[in-house]
Scaffold this motif. Sequence first.
Motif: not given
Length: 209
Positions: A70, A134, A137-138
Amino acid sequence: MGSEMGLRERKRRQTYEAVSEAAIGLFLERGFDKVSVAEVATAAGISKPTLFRYFPAKEDLVLHRFADHEDEAARVVAAGRAAGRAPLPALHTHFREGLERQDPVTGLCDNAHVRAYHAMLYGTPSLVARLYGYQGRSEQALAAELGDGLGARAAAGQIIAVQRILAEENWRRIAEGVSAQMLYAEALDAADRAFLQLAGGLGAEYGQV
């Protein structure tokens, strides 16, 4: 006290890995939608409530493998800056190195288990939807490392999108039966062109060493 906390964290991590691997094994054997959380808990030797303390959703049992990635782009940028490198060159080099070692995150991996895992992942709508969370959020982590203003958020969005597209294209070709070795040169060229395009669009602030 510190060693005790470190031991607890290692045990927690080991449990995390063991439960995830047990779940993925069942999902690959029978299909994600045909295995219940209760069956996973039984296979892992823990209770269902305990399982949910580790994995809030069934999809997280599969996507646990992406959790460690992430903040990877943000970490690469931070390490690059410490070494005097601008964000894009650091990320470009990191992606190229991932292709060279056939990192599954780049999509360029024809290991049989990885291929089965990717087929399950991209063939299950609920997993694809969770995967985008995911990746979101990265993007947020990278934006914060880049400066967290509007320009940084726009740059992070473009960078994460390009990495995702490169990985998805590599995976598509692998799924068609092309070997990682045969695809390597083409994947490397595609990454070079994509990052060059990014550098031209994002300009000197992120693209120059």
